[in-house]
Every structure is written in C-alpha cells, then in structure tokens.
Enzyme design. Structure first.
Site, PDB file in Angstrom:
ATOM      1  N   SER A   1     -29.447  10.128 -32.957  1.00  0.00           N
ATOM      2  CA  SER A   1     -30.613  10.564 -32.309  1.00  0.00           C
ATOM      3  C   SER A   1     -32.016   9.887 -32.796  1.00  0.00           C
ATOM      4  CB  SER A   1     -30.301  12.130 -32.414  1.00  0.00           C
ATOM      5  OG  SER A   1     -31.354  12.575 -31.431  1.00  0.00           O
TER       6      SER A   1
ATOM      7  N   ARG B   1     -37.097  26.119 -29.676  1.00  0.00           N
ATOM      8  CA  ARG B   1     -35.940  25.629 -30.481  1.00  0.00           C
ATOM      9  C   ARG B   1     -34.763  26.093 -29.245  1.00  0.00           C
ATOM     10  NH1 ARG B   1     -33.756  21.867 -33.783  1.00  0.00           N
ATOM     11  NH2 ARG B   1     -32.102  22.805 -34.708  1.00  0.00           N
TER      12      ARG B   1
ATOM     13  N   ASP C   1     -22.963  13.603 -23.636  1.00  0.00           N
ATOM     14  CA  ASP C   1     -24.280  13.600 -24.216  1.00  0.00           C
ATOM     15  C   ASP C   1     -25.267  13.348 -22.842  1.00  0.00           C
ATOM     16  OD1 ASP C   1     -26.942  13.219 -25.236  1.00  0.00           O
ATOM     17  OD2 ASP C   1     -26.112  11.553 -26.671  1.00  0.00           O
TER      18      ASP C   1
ATOM     19  N   HIS D   1     -24.546  16.084 -27.138  1.00  0.00           N
ATOM     20  CA  HIS D   1     -25.447  15.398 -27.954  1.00  0.00           C
ATOM     21  C   HIS D   1     -25.343  15.527 -29.479  1.00  0.00           C
ATOM     22  CE1 HIS D   1     -29.019  12.886 -29.043  1.00  0.00           C
ATOM     23  NE2 HIS D   1     -29.465  13.905 -29.716  1.00  0.00           N
ATOM     24  N   ASP D   2     -24.756  16.626 -29.910  1.00  0.00           N
ATOM     25  CA  ASP D   2     -24.345  17.044 -30.970  1.00  0.00           C
ATOM     26  C   ASP D   2     -22.947  16.206 -31.384  1.00  0.00           C
ATOM     27  OD1 ASP D   2     -26.484  18.686 -32.064  1.00  0.00           O
ATOM     28  OD2 ASP D   2     -25.733  20.509 -31.681  1.00  0.00           O
TER      29      ASP D   2
END
Length: 368
Positions: A150, A217, A311, A344-345
C-alpha cells in the site's frame, strides 16, 4: 521463530529537510526498530516501509505481557521470510505520523506548541528522503531491498526512482503509481467526516476528536476489505443482542466498523490521519517527470510487484501497468497476481502465498 523482545529507537536530525512543497522541516525525529545484525560490509540491510496508519513496530513484542506483536510479525524473525539470522531488517515510522516521528502532533521547537495545521503538507517522496537520513545515520549506503504494501509500496517505488544507487531491489505489494479518482474520493469523504466534527476545532483540539475520526476510519476499513471477504466474515448476520426491528439495531458488519472506528481513536492522531491521507492522494511516482516512462527510466534495480485479485482500492491493472512499463523500458520487473478474497488487506494476510516468490527473488538479487 519470533524476534522476541524488541526496543523502539529514535534519532533526531538537526539538519533541515527541504520538502517537495518547498517548505523546510527541521529538526526531524524518526522512530525506528531494527532486527538482526548488520554484517561487516553493511550489505545485508532490508528496509520495510509501513502503510498509512502503520508504525515502526514491525515485529516482536515490547514485553512478555504485550498482548500482540508487531504488525507484520509473521514474516520477520529467524527462519522466516525476512530471516533475521541473515539480514538486518529496519522499519521506521514515516514523518507526518504520530508514532514517534515528527508530525503535526509534535511540538514545533520554534513556538513551543504543537504544529497542528501549521505542519507542512508532506509527500511520500518526503518520507523517503527522511528515511535516507536514517540510513546515513546507520552507515548503510545500499539496501538489499526495500519492501512495502500500500503506502509502503509507494515508498518502495520512490526508493527505486529517487535513490536508484541505494537499492539493489524493491518489492511493492498492493500499490499504485498514483491513486485513482475513486480512491481520492473515498479519502475526501473521510476528511469531511473529520472537518464536520465540532471537536476537531480546525485542528486545534486538545483531546483527539472522536466521532469524525471513527467515521473516517470506518470508511477506510470498507476499502481495505472486499465483497467476498465481507460475505465470509459477516454475511447478513444481525447482532443477536438487537431485535430485528429495532431501529438502531445493527448488522454484524456495522458492529465491526463501529468497534474498529472508535478503537482507532485511542491510538492515532486525527491531524496525522489527515496529513497522511493527503500524502496518499498527492502521490504520483511520475511527479516532476514528463511521464511514467520518464520516471521509470531512472530505475536500475529489479522490482517485484504483487497484486491481489479482490483489491478494489488499488486494483491489479494499476500494478500490472507499472510492470509492463518497466519491461518496455528494458528494466527487470516481475508481476504476480495472487488470488485472494481479502481485498486490499491481502498483502498483510497472504504472506504464505507470496513468500516463496519473494525468497526466490531475494536469492537472485543476492547472487547478483
């Protein structure tokens, strides 16, 4: 095997750093951690760059009763992917953050007060220039590799383009050469959440704003996951504690976002969140160059790219474009598309899948 008990270190540079904006920042403090030993010729150093809200605590624990280890502990240690019996691994907190490095929550030595919004806008390139000061301090002229996912992947790209003589290779996971309008728009909505929280007070708060940052968040967590991972993790399950027709009743996914949003407030500074989000949005590896090709013409080290099928924040096509561009220039670039439901993680979770490819890549780099 784990690296065991570790200690955070810091160094302050009295020299000023000229930022991409033209403004001057100094003195600069960088928090960092190291694992393993630097060899005699200082050729075995690996820099790991963290993502948006990460920190220098890459691996190990600060004490035996520490509830959990560093954020990428699974890949660092004797016999692990980043084998500390062989390599000297470094991770530093980026400038602009709030985990020991100079950022908006730091005290401005010229005023004796927190910088807050007087802190200059920083870029990923500025972060890397600060890291270069750290390497100078450690006596390391050239890295075996710089690795990150990232925003960490963006830093790896900056090292390869801005300091080509200081890296033997780079590994970039789940990243992009420049965030898309969709990615920028999601950060914009997160900013609105903070700006519209009265307790933010235009950055001059004494107590970390709660609701705005928690909501921001929560938006971020949505982008880190994927449709498939949300189905697997939450489905359409409704909280057992809430009645189905309770107006304020929540699905499990809502509880997850609420919990993680408000938990984040206790560990991250709101202004730092905003400054780093701005750095992400501004990121363009070709900034200051005529094109991506022009920027990548500076690259001399092989680069290994990893993208993940689910992602949608930095989709695979964006990673593949970089590898294709480098190859067209006659540069050495690998592109690996990893099937994953984690979104994405995935770069944090699929290490067992990409580890063999990274090991092979680093072995080839070491052989020269």
């Amino acid at each position: 095997m784990s690296v065991g008990i570790v200690e955070e270190q810091s160094v302050t540079f009295e020299t000023d750093l000229r930022l991409e904006s033209g403004r001057i920042l100094g003195p600069i403090t960088l928090a960092y951690e190291t694992y393993g030993r630097l060899n005699a010729d200082r050729s075995n150093a690996i820099l790991v760059a963290h993502a948006w809200t990460g920190n220098a605590h890459l691996a190990g624990k600060y004490s035996e009763d520490d509830p959990k280890p560093g954020w990428w502990d699974a890949i660092v240690g004797p016999g692990r992917l980043l084998d500390t019996d062989r390599w000297f691994v470094i991770c530093s907190n980026v400038i602009g953050s709030c985990y020991g490095s100079t950022g908006p929550a730091s005290v401005n030595p010229k005023t004796g007060k927190r910088y807050n919004l007087s802190f200059p806008v920083i870029t990923v390139r500025d972060m890397v220039r600060a890291q270069a000061l750290l390497l100078d301090h450690l006596g390391i002229e050239r890295l075996l590799t710089v690795l990150g996912g990232s925003m960490g992947g963006m830093q790896a790209l900056e090292w390869a383009t801005q300091f080509p003589d200081r890296v033997r290779s780079a590994i970039a996971l789940a990243t992009t050469s420049r965030p898309s309008p969709q990615a920028i728009s999601l950060n914009a909505v997160a900013r609105w959440a903070i700006f519209n929280d009265p307790s933010w007070k235009k950055g001059e708060y004494r107590k970390n704003p709660k609701d705005g940052l928690a909501l921001a968040r929560g938006i971020g967590h949505i982008t880190f996951l994927s449709d498939e991972s949300m189905w697997q993790k939450f489905g359409r399950r409704y909280s057992a504690r809430d009645g189905l027709f309770d107006f304020f009743g929540q699905f499990e996914v809502e509880r997850y976002l609420t919990y993680n949003g408000y938990n984040f407030v206790d560990r991250f500074d709101t202004n730092s969140f905003l400054y780093l989000a701005k750095a992400l949005d501004l990121y363009d590896v070709a900034w200051g160059y005529e094109s991506l090709e022009d920027a990548f013409s500076r690259v001399t080290a092989p680069i290994q790219f990893f993208a993940f099928t689910s992602d949608w924040l930095y989709p695979p096509y964006q990673t593949e474009e970089m590898a294709t561009t480098l190859r067209a220039l006659g540069k050495e670039a690998e592109y690996h598309l990893i099937p994953s439901a984690y979104g994405h993680d995935a770069f944090l979770l699929e290490h067992e899948t990409f580890a063999p490819m990274v090991r092979d890549f680093l072995a080839r780099v070491e052989r020269g």
